[in-house]
Motif scaffolding. Structure first.
Motif, PDB file in Angstrom:
ATOM      1  N   ASN A 224      -3.949  -2.822   6.395  1.00 17.79           N
ATOM      2  CA  ASN A 224      -3.536  -1.573   5.750  1.00 17.79           C
ATOM      3  C   ASN A 224      -2.180  -1.782   5.087  1.00 17.79           C
ATOM      4  O   ASN A 224      -1.255  -2.316   5.718  1.00 17.79           O
ATOM      5  CB  ASN A 224      -3.449  -0.438   6.776  1.00 17.79           C
ATOM      6  CG  ASN A 224      -2.964   0.854   6.159  1.00 17.79           C
ATOM      7  OD1 ASN A 224      -1.805   1.228   6.300  1.00 17.79           O
ATOM      8  ND2 ASN A 224      -3.851   1.562   5.491  1.00 17.79           N
ATOM      9  N   VAL A 225      -2.055  -1.374   3.825  1.00 21.32           N
ATOM     10  CA  VAL A 225      -0.794  -1.540   3.096  1.00 21.32           C
ATOM     11  C   VAL A 225      -0.486  -0.274   2.309  1.00 21.32           C
ATOM     12  O   VAL A 225      -1.360   0.560   2.073  1.00 21.32           O
ATOM     13  CB  VAL A 225      -0.850  -2.747   2.126  1.00 21.32           C
ATOM     14  CG1 VAL A 225      -1.017  -4.053   2.894  1.00 21.32           C
ATOM     15  CG2 VAL A 225      -1.961  -2.573   1.094  1.00 21.32           C
ATOM     16  N   ASP A 226       0.773  -0.137   1.902  1.00 23.32           N
ATOM     17  CA  ASP A 226       1.136   0.919   0.967  1.00 23.32           C
ATOM     18  C   ASP A 226       0.427   0.682  -0.356  1.00 23.32           C
ATOM     19  O   ASP A 226      -0.021  -0.435  -0.643  1.00 23.32           O
ATOM     20  CB  ASP A 226       2.652   0.955   0.755  1.00 23.32           C
ATOM     21  CG  ASP A 226       3.387   1.585   1.930  1.00 23.32           C
ATOM     22  OD1 ASP A 226       2.720   2.085   2.842  1.00 23.32           O
ATOM     23  OD2 ASP A 226       4.633   1.569   1.919  1.00 23.32           O
ATOM     24  N   SER A 227       0.382   1.705  -1.186  1.00 24.59           N
ATOM     25  CA  SER A 227      -0.451   1.588  -2.388  1.00 24.59           C
ATOM     26  C   SER A 227       0.298   1.228  -3.656  1.00 24.59           C
ATOM     27  O   SER A 227      -0.155   0.380  -4.424  1.00 24.59           O
ATOM     28  CB  SER A 227      -1.203   2.906  -2.627  1.00 24.59           C
ATOM     29  OG  SER A 227      -0.285   3.964  -2.845  1.00 24.59           O
ATOM     30  N   SER A 228       1.447   1.826  -3.898  1.00 23.72           N
ATOM     31  CA  SER A 228       2.054   1.723  -5.226  1.00 23.72           C
ATOM     32  C   SER A 228       3.060   0.595  -5.392  1.00 23.72           C
ATOM     33  O   SER A 228       3.428   0.267  -6.518  1.00 23.72           O
ATOM     34  CB  SER A 228       2.745   3.044  -5.580  1.00 23.72           C
ATOM     35  OG  SER A 228       3.757   3.339  -4.635  1.00 23.72           O
ATOM     36  N   ASP A 229       3.532  -0.011  -4.303  1.00 22.34           N
ATOM     37  CA  ASP A 229       4.561  -1.050  -4.427  1.00 22.34           C
ATOM     38  C   ASP A 229       4.178  -2.339  -3.706  1.00 22.34           C
ATOM     39  O   ASP A 229       5.032  -3.040  -3.173  1.00 22.34           O
ATOM     40  CB  ASP A 229       5.903  -0.527  -3.902  1.00 22.34           C
ATOM     41  CG  ASP A 229       5.823  -0.046  -2.454  1.00 22.34           C
ATOM     42  OD1 ASP A 229       4.718  -0.037  -1.875  1.00 22.34           O
ATOM     43  OD2 ASP A 229       6.875   0.335  -1.902  1.00 22.34           O
TER      44      ASP A 229
END
Length: 614
Positions: A224-229
């Motif tokens: 799972n990772v952040d989306s925009s950066d």
């Protein structure tokens, strides 16, 4: 503990079931929620304290009381006594008056103390843990470890990202790179029209993982990772193999900033100097107990000691078990957990109850948040000479360097961490000086229209991605990265945001990569009249490159001695040396022709050139 506190809390026990129940949000099916309140089971007084504190916190969060209210209540005093029992005599900051004074000072006060007390009562953790050191000695073999193909027969892999906004605007870099690597991210939240909150995100992830058959959860690896950066640079096989070598069931990204536990009340006033913390990373948090004593020391070059919540990987059953700590917590409290979601994950990690490890060495995650002693500000009063002498040595420019990719990679180049010499799978451009370097330039009327347009289009993250020289010929037309225009978008970035061959050559050199990043990306470039070749030569001549300082004008025999100096001392010494050789550089680089805000001057004027003359 005083009898008054015990009596008051004992009375509160009767009402435990009635307090703060109306907002509960159960993330788990009823058959799976049996006994999920194990964090409070068996500790009735602590449970009563938690319920009282969370009630007071709600009053404060709703604006009906001030930030520093309710610190004279029995529940808060119970919390202070609990902290005192965890610390040696005289070492705990457990005076009610002391907490009030610290709170009313307003200095680095992040959240209401009673809210943090409620979080700690729900998820208490030892304040003097026995910790071993983590060995992040830089690897000498840059080749990635061989892939064990047998994992596919034992484990399943699932990649998740939560995003309710437009994918084309927010997630293109992640979709683009993952598609070229053959990784299909499951995007959660598309079509959701409500307000995206922390509780919503946790709910989405929990519901998705709960759909995995129970017998498969202990064999399903979830990324799972952040989306925009965020973007990826290693394929699924390498990600899984790297994770399995960590020998943990839950691995979370790490960074070099102790956020949010450097702030009050999360730091609980433990240690010395918890109000003023300046200087370099080696010592700026050494007096803050919560930052220095609760996280392992790192051997080697890495300084990513603290948790970053922007990326994690683990087995589905372990993730669900960890998330279950919030199964009966009010939704509003999750949304306003002290210290944000990073505060929650750090608290979870510090309980030592889920076997969570941090990726200190950057084997899977690299974070770009850099903590430098001074921020780089193009329009500050600091002389350009000083900024050139310090710039290439800033940590923000020495996070990674470029290296040739493996044969099975869709990229020509990938990025390796300079501190530990690892090739991470995920690059996270989280908040900090590197990702925000253009922010203090945009909108300044001294910039040309073309420069402003370039800075907006070619963000630091975008330029780092473009440099990898990705090929997308194997991406299927039906892939979201193609349908949303993310692949076509990359062609425009390649045209406008790429680095020239001289910069790429510098970035490919471990020790010279800092000068390459500075020369290509520093906002200082926008306020000088130097042509690009002179700008690059000045960056390389004045810049210290690599992990230890080496100035081109310092005899090599002195380098080992200089490398032992504290970073701020080295920075000062570098500036002094730069000033000492200014006349020589002025002549050899012919910068006297390019003085800012002045016309041309004679060669003779180089004899008296000062820091303000450039």
């Amino acid at each position: 503990m005083s009898k008054g506190i015990l009596l008051s809390l004992a009375v509160s026990v009767v009402a435990v079931g009635a307090l703060s129940k109306r907002d509960e949000w159960n993330f788990f099916p009823s058959e799976e929620n049996n006994g999920r309140d194990f964090m409070l089971n068996g500790d009735t007084l602590r449970a009563a304290s938690y319920r009282e504190l969370i009630k007071y916190c709600e009053i404060i969060r709703s604006g009906n009381a001030s930030t520093c209210s309710y610190m004279n209540t029995p529940a808060f005093k119970y919390f202070l006594d609990h902290v005192a029992n965890e610390m040696p005599p005289g070492k705990a900051f457990t005076s009610e008056m002391g907490w009030k004074l610290r709170c009313y000072s307003g200095i680095h006060v992040k959240d209401p103390p009673v809210c943090w007390a409620a979080a700690y009562m729900l998820l208490p953790f030892p304040l003097q843990p026995e910790l071993g050191d983590v060995d992040c000695t830089p690897q000498t073999d840059l080749r990635l470890p061989p892939i064990d193909p047998s994992w596919a027969s034992q484990y399943k892999f699932k990649a998740l990202v939560v995003e309710t906004r437009s994918l084309a605007e927010q997630t293109c870099a992640l979709l683009r790179t993952s598609a070229s690597l053959g990784i299909d991210f499951e995007v959660i939240g598309q079509g959701y029209t409500g307000k995206m909150t922390r509780a919503t995100k946790i709910k989405f992830v929990s519901e998705t993982l709960s759909k995995i058959p129970e017998q498969e959860r202990n064999k399903t690896i979830v990324l799972n990772v952040d989306s925009s950066d965020v973007f990826l640079q290693l394929n699924k096989d390498r990600i899984v193999n790297k994770f399995l070598r960590q020998k943990t069931r839950f691995l979370i990204s790490a960074e070099m900033d102790c956020f949010p536990f450097r702030f009050f009340p999360m730091n609980m006033g433990l240690g010395n100097g918890t109000i003023v913390y300046t200087g370099d990373i080696e010592y700026r948090y050494s007096d803050i107990h919560m930052c220095d004593r609760l996280f392992p020391k790192i051997l080697g070059g890495s300084q990513a000691r603290w948790l970053n919540s922007g990326g994690w990987i683990g087995f589905a059953d372990t993730i669900l078990n960890a998330y279950s700590t919030l199964s009966s917590v009010p939704q509003w409290f999750i949304n306003k957990w002290p210290g944000s979601d990073q505060g929650f994950f750090t608290t979870l990690y510090l309980t030592r109850r889920f076997g969570i490890k941090l990726d200190h060495c950057g084997d899977l995650f690299a974070t770009f948040k850099a903590v430098d002693r001074f921020r780089e500000r193009a329009f500050s009063g600091q002389s350009v000479w000083t900024q050139y002498s310090l710039g290439p040595r800033r940590r923000m420019y020495n996070k990674v360097y470029l290296r040739e990719a493996e044969e099975d990679s869709p990229f020509q180049y990938v990025w390796a961490t300079k501190a530990s010499n690892r090739t991470p799978a995920v690059l996270h451009f989280n908040g900090g000086s590197f990702s925000k370097m253009h922010d203090n330039l945009l909108g300044d009327d001294r910039l040309s229209k073309d420069t402003s347009l370039f800075l907006r289009r070619c963000t630091p993250m975008r330029r780092v991605e473009v440099t990898m020289n990705m090929t997308t010929q194997h991406v299927e037309p039906s892939n979201p990265a193609v349908r949303l225009g993310c692949v076509a978008q990359l062609r425009d970035y390649n045209k406008h945001c790429g680095f020239n061959s001289s910069i790429v050559s510098l970035m490919l050199q471990y020790r010279m990569s800092g000068a390459g990043f500075f020369a290509a990306m520093s906002p200082i470039r926008s306020i000088t009249n130097l042509d690009f070749s002179d700008h690059v030569r000045l960056s390389v001549s004045l810049g210290v490159v690599g992990k230890s300082p080496q100035w081109t004008f310092v005899p090599p025999v002195l380098d080992p001695l200089l490398s032992q100096l504290r970073w701020d001392v080295r920075s000062t010494l570098a500036s002094i040396m730069a000033i000492a050789v200014m006349p020589m550089l002025c002549l050899t680089m012919r910068v006297y022709k390019k003085q800012r805000n002045k016309g041309s001057i004679d060669v003779e004027s180089c004899k008296g050139v000062s820091a303000k003359d450039l």
